[in-house]
Motif scaffolding. Structure first.
Motif, PDB file in Angstrom:
ATOM      1  N   SER A  29       0.814  -1.218   0.000  1.00 50.50           N
ATOM      2  CA  SER A  29       0.000   0.000   0.000  1.00 50.50           C
ATOM      3  C   SER A  29       0.847   1.267   0.000  1.00 50.50           C
ATOM      4  O   SER A  29       0.410   2.304  -0.476  1.00 50.50           O
ATOM      5  N   ASP A  30       2.076   1.193   0.520  1.00 49.37           N
ATOM      6  CA  ASP A  30       2.973   2.344   0.517  1.00 49.37           C
ATOM      7  C   ASP A  30       4.007   2.259  -0.595  1.00 49.37           C
ATOM      8  O   ASP A  30       4.986   2.982  -0.590  1.00 49.37           O
ATOM      9  N   GLY A  31       3.834   1.362  -1.542  1.00 51.27           N
ATOM     10  CA  GLY A  31       4.799   1.173  -2.619  1.00 51.27           C
ATOM     11  C   GLY A  31       5.600  -0.091  -2.400  1.00 51.27           C
ATOM     12  O   GLY A  31       5.353  -0.853  -1.476  1.00 51.27           O
ATOM     13  N   ALA A  32       6.565  -0.342  -3.258  1.00 53.28           N
ATOM     14  CA  ALA A  32       7.412  -1.528  -3.144  1.00 53.28           C
ATOM     15  C   ALA A  32       8.305  -1.404  -1.913  1.00 53.28           C
ATOM     16  O   ALA A  32       8.712  -0.316  -1.540  1.00 53.28           O
ATOM     17  N   VAL A  33       8.571  -2.527  -1.278  1.00 51.55           N
ATOM     18  CA  VAL A  33       9.413  -2.551  -0.082  1.00 51.55           C
ATOM     19  C   VAL A  33      10.528  -3.565  -0.298  1.00 51.55           C
ATOM     20  O   VAL A  33      10.270  -4.695  -0.693  1.00 51.55           O
ATOM     21  N   ASN A  41      20.758 -12.657   0.093  1.00 51.61           N
ATOM     22  CA  ASN A  41      19.500 -12.501  -0.632  1.00 51.61           C
ATOM     23  C   ASN A  41      18.741 -11.295  -0.106  1.00 51.61           C
ATOM     24  O   ASN A  41      18.901 -10.902   1.044  1.00 51.61           O
ATOM     25  N   TYR A  42      17.900 -10.727  -0.957  1.00 49.64           N
ATOM     26  CA  TYR A  42      17.025  -9.651  -0.531  1.00 49.64           C
ATOM     27  C   TYR A  42      15.619  -9.949  -1.028  1.00 49.64           C
ATOM     28  O   TYR A  42      15.418 -10.730  -1.968  1.00 49.64           O
ATOM     29  N   ALA A  43      14.631  -9.375  -0.381  1.00 52.81           N
ATOM     30  CA  ALA A  43      13.241  -9.601  -0.746  1.00 52.81           C
ATOM     31  C   ALA A  43      12.597  -8.275  -1.121  1.00 52.81           C
ATOM     32  O   ALA A  43      12.857  -7.247  -0.505  1.00 52.81           O
ATOM     33  N   THR A  44      11.758  -8.324  -2.152  1.00 57.25           N
ATOM     34  CA  THR A  44      11.015  -7.164  -2.611  1.00 57.25           C
ATOM     35  C   THR A  44       9.532  -7.507  -2.609  1.00 57.25           C
ATOM     36  O   THR A  44       9.146  -8.561  -3.094  1.00 57.25           O
ATOM     37  N   CYS A  45       8.730  -6.616  -2.042  1.00 57.69           N
ATOM     38  CA  CYS A  45       7.282  -6.805  -2.064  1.00 57.69           C
ATOM     39  C   CYS A  45       6.762  -6.232  -3.380  1.00 57.69           C
ATOM     40  O   CYS A  45       6.860  -5.032  -3.626  1.00 57.69           O
ATOM     41  N   VAL A  46       6.257  -7.121  -4.243  1.00 51.68           N
ATOM     42  CA  VAL A  46       5.790  -6.729  -5.573  1.00 51.68           C
ATOM     43  C   VAL A  46       4.361  -7.231  -5.766  1.00 51.68           C
ATOM     44  O   VAL A  46       4.118  -8.432  -5.675  1.00 51.68           O
TER      45      VAL A  46
END
Length: 77
Positions: A29-33, A41-46
């Protein structure tokens, strides 16, 4: 913060990565995180789902004052 090609605002955070699974649900809701998921590793909320991506070989995930990047281990200091 930056604007993606879809017009959404990207926001990086250092949220706790425990409980995140690749494909698991997340809130955009606030954009990609973006967060460091573990050392390499890294995680992206898409679009409401976590996408876990690997850093390049020999690099580690680093949180540099709210900006998640993959860099050489000696750059993490």
């Amino acid at each position: 913060m930056s604007e993606s090609s879809t017009g959404a605002t990207d926001e990086t955070t250092t949220a706790d990565a425990s409980g995140i699974t690749d494909g698991g649900s997340c809130d955009t809701s606030d954009g990609a995180v973006d967060i460091c998921w573990d050392e390499s590793n890294y995680a992206t909320c898409v679009n409401g789902q976590w996408v876990v991506r690997a850093c390049a070989s020999g690099t580690v995930c680093q949180d540099n004052d709210g900006s998640v990047t993959c860099g050489w281990a000696n750059d993490a200091d």
